[in-house]
Motif scaffolding. Structure first.
Motif, PDB file in Angstrom:
ATOM      1  N   ARG A  42      -1.127   2.248  -7.534  1.00 47.30           N
ATOM      2  CA  ARG A  42      -1.316   3.637  -7.956  1.00 47.30           C
ATOM      3  C   ARG A  42      -1.393   4.613  -6.782  1.00 47.30           C
ATOM      4  NH1 ARG A  42      -1.768   0.577 -11.600  1.00 47.30           N
ATOM      5  NH2 ARG A  42      -1.583   1.134 -13.809  1.00 47.30           N
ATOM      6  N   ILE A  43      -1.964   4.172  -5.688  1.00 47.58           N
ATOM      7  CA  ILE A  43      -1.983   5.028  -4.492  1.00 47.58           C
ATOM      8  C   ILE A  43      -0.560   5.264  -4.005  1.00 47.58           C
ATOM      9  CG2 ILE A  43      -2.687   5.150  -2.077  1.00 47.58           C
ATOM     10  CD1 ILE A  43      -5.234   3.596  -2.896  1.00 47.58           C
ATOM     11  N   GLY A  70       3.616   9.216  -3.226  1.00 46.65           N
ATOM     12  CA  GLY A  70       5.027   9.549  -3.361  1.00 46.65           C
ATOM     13  C   GLY A  70       5.234  10.828  -4.151  1.00 46.65           C
ATOM     14  N   MET A  71       4.482  11.009  -5.222  1.00 48.10           N
ATOM     15  CA  MET A  71       4.610  12.224  -6.033  1.00 48.10           C
ATOM     16  C   MET A  71       4.138  13.456  -5.267  1.00 48.10           C
ATOM     17  SD  MET A  71       3.421  10.727  -9.754  1.00 48.10           S
ATOM     18  CE  MET A  71       3.714  12.268 -10.620  1.00 48.10           C
ATOM     19  N   PRO A  73       4.049  14.308   6.476  1.00 46.72           N
ATOM     20  CA  PRO A  73       4.792  13.063   6.722  1.00 46.72           C
ATOM     21  C   PRO A  73       4.002  11.802   6.401  1.00 46.72           C
ATOM     22  CG  PRO A  73       5.002  14.580   8.585  1.00 46.72           C
ATOM     23  CD  PRO A  73       3.924  15.119   7.703  1.00 46.72           C
ATOM     24  N   PHE A  74       2.656  11.916   6.417  1.00 45.55           N
ATOM     25  CA  PHE A  74       1.843  10.726   6.168  1.00 45.55           C
ATOM     26  C   PHE A  74       1.842  10.317   4.697  1.00 45.55           C
ATOM     27  CE2 PHE A  74       0.128  12.199  10.203  1.00 45.55           C
ATOM     28  CZ  PHE A  74       0.033  11.004  10.907  1.00 45.55           C
ATOM     29  N   ALA A  75       2.164  11.255   3.788  1.00 47.05           N
ATOM     30  CA  ALA A  75       2.164  10.910   2.364  1.00 47.05           C
ATOM     31  C   ALA A  75       3.217   9.844   2.055  1.00 47.05           C
ATOM     32  CB  ALA A  75       2.363  12.163   1.512  1.00 47.05           C
ATOM     33  N   PRO A  76       4.508  10.063   2.361  1.00 48.21           N
ATOM     34  CA  PRO A  76       5.475   8.984   2.102  1.00 48.21           C
ATOM     35  C   PRO A  76       5.306   7.787   3.020  1.00 48.21           C
ATOM     36  CG  PRO A  76       6.545  10.827   3.209  1.00 48.21           C
ATOM     37  CD  PRO A  76       5.168  11.283   2.851  1.00 48.21           C
TER      38      PRO A  76
END
Length: 504
Positions: free
Chosen positions: A372-373, A378-379, A412-415
């Motif tokens: 889920r994380i 990604g969203m 950039p850290f999210a993806p």
């Protein structure tokens, strides 16, 4: 702490650290090639400056990726020698091809690209970065094929005489359904990461140069050119991020169905589905040891669609999948079938499972939450890409604020972290198997290596990787803040004996 647990921690730490660099390398190489192609076609300096700027960041990332990746293959011999002995005939083949074909292709043409500015013709020089980029993708093909084989061991059989798994069909390894789904998903994830990196850096520089002014309000011609370059890069990176995000959804749907077929326990763990159900869990709260559902919010029937393509189809739950007599245990896929290796090894496997009391369930809370994380991050990244495009629409440019700097830095850290959590889920959800339905992780460790020596090497690797992290971030931040380089071209030399020069 026992040897197996420390060895797993060591492999997890070094692999996750190495994987910070992999998706950026895979996609940024191709995106830099696209920038250079635009310069090749238009001849405009702004695209050459962007090529050299992001090319330098790519090279820093590539170098650290190579250094941190070397340890991965050594670990198979150091801490997982029984795994290497048992499946080396199969697992070693794609790794050898990755080194012999992909890595040499990458390293050779990256070298030519670095030193070939103003030495090679523009067309030949452009070809070198494309060949290097294709090399990174070929590398991904072989590495993902090897990992996917561990998830679904096809093209092999067990030889009771040698006590080893042996390769029977290398083509089956490269056409493994798990590999096809994983490759598409990982390529999409890599381009999301690189697109987010390009867009975030460009947007930060755009806010720094434009300071909220439109191009028509900026008197300095040099600043105007910088604004045009950063605006193009922002939109380019954002569009890559969004389109790759669409690829993530499509490939993720395909991967979910393949995973349900090949690894039904992993799908059950990902959904926290303790009992057979067709409902998709938005949020499930379990007990402290992750063995029972307490409360849950679900969408009726949706899990059946995600797992099989049919709304309302039942997906077997954890309790049903693990409720077996260990002395009669057989690992099967969703339809009850087995691969040739799983079938030929099942008699030996039953003895190992029963003798060692192997727990057939992965860590459910880790599988559930990492899944889920991954999706949430990604969203968030896709939403950020849309926001950036809207922000620069109509010739508008951002003004610089501290909050905006922080958000841009985090983008950039999210993806990137979504990639990492996705791989943690993939590997943890496969447990207790190192090769699904064949070799338990506990049976794969090196028998002659003590827990103390594994712990010592783990500490050393962690310290070295920590130092490399400081070097990487320092170099990356230094050249990122420097902005676009000047690109006054050097006069082409006619002296064939003149040394190649580093063009950065």
């Amino acid at each position: 702490m026992d040897q197996e647990l420390i060895a797993r921690w060591q492999f997890g730490i070094t692999t996750v650290y190495h994987f910070f660099f992999v998706p950026i390398t895979i996609a940024l190489s191709m995106l830099v090639a696209v920038m250079q192609t635009v310069w090749f076609k238009t001849g405009r300096d702004r695209y050459l400056r962007l090529t050299k700027f992001y090319g330098k960041l790519f090279l820093i990332n590539f170098a650290l990726g190579v250094v941190t990746g070397i340890v991965q293959e050594f670990q198979f011999g150091m801490n997982w020698s029984e795994y290497s002995r048992f499946v080396g005939d199969i697992f070693g083949a794609p790794l050898a091809l990755e080194a012999l074909l992909a890595f040499f292709l990458e390293s050779t043409f990256i070298g030519l690209w670095i030193f070939g500015w103003d030495k090679l013709s523009k067309g030949v020089h452009l070809a070198t970065i494309y060949l290097a980029a294709f090399g990174t993708m070929i590398s991904a093909v072989f590495i993902l094929a090897a990992n996917s084989w561990m998830q679904n061991p096809v093209g092999a059989t067990y030889n009771p005489t040698t006590g080893r798994a042996e390769l029977t069909d290398f083509g089956a390894v490269l056409t493994n359904p798990v590999f096809k789904a994983t490759f598409l998903h990982q390529m999409s994830a890599s381009y999301m990461t690189a697109g987010g990196l390009i867009a975030a850096i460009a947007f930060w520089h755009l806010s720094k140069v434009a300071r909220g002014r439109k191009v028509t309000d900026i008197p300095d011609a040099h600043e105007v050119e910088d604004v045009h370059a950063w605006r193009w890069a922002t939109k380019f990176g954002a569009w890559v991020l969004i389109v790759a995000g669409l690829g993530i959804f499509l490939s993720g749907d395909y991967q979910g169905k393949v995973m349900t077929d090949a690894q039904p326990m992993k799908m059950a763990a990902a959904e926290g589905a303790f009992d057979t159900t067709s409902d998709f869990s938005i949020l499930t709260i379990g007990n402290m040891d992750g063995t029972q559902e307490i409360k849950a919010i679900k969408i009726p029937g949706m899990l059946g669609f995600l797992g099989t393509g049919t709304w309302g189809a039942d997906i077997k739950g954890i309790n049903e999948l693990k409720n077996v007599n260990l002395t009669e245990y057989t690992y099967t896929r969703r339809d009850g079938s087995q691969t040739t290796l799983q079938s030929s090894y099942q008699t030996v496997l039953r003895k190992k499972v029963a003798a060692n009391g192997i727990k057939l369930t992965p860590n459910v809370p880790v599988s559930y939450w990492t899944f889920r994380i991954m999706i949430t991050l990604g969203m968030i990244a896709i939403a950020a890409g849309i926001v950036l495009l809207v922000w620069v629409r109509g010739g508008r440019n951002p003004g610089r604020t501290k909050l905006l700097d922080i958000c841009t830095f985090l983008l950039p850290f999210a993806p990137l972290l979504a990639n990492s959590f996705g791989w943690i889920f993939s590997e943890m959800g496969r447990q207790p198997w190192i090769v699904a339905g064949v070799l338990p992780t506990t049976a794969a460790v090196s028998p002659g290596v003590s827990a103390g020596s594994v712990l010592f090497s783990t500490i050393v690797y962690t310290a070295v990787y920590g130092a490399l992290a400081v070097v990487e971030l320092s170099l990356f931040m230094k050249y990122m803040r420097a902005g676009l380089p000047d690109v006054t071209p050097a006069a082409p030399t006619t002296d064939e004996d003149a040394p190649l020069s580093f063009a950065y």
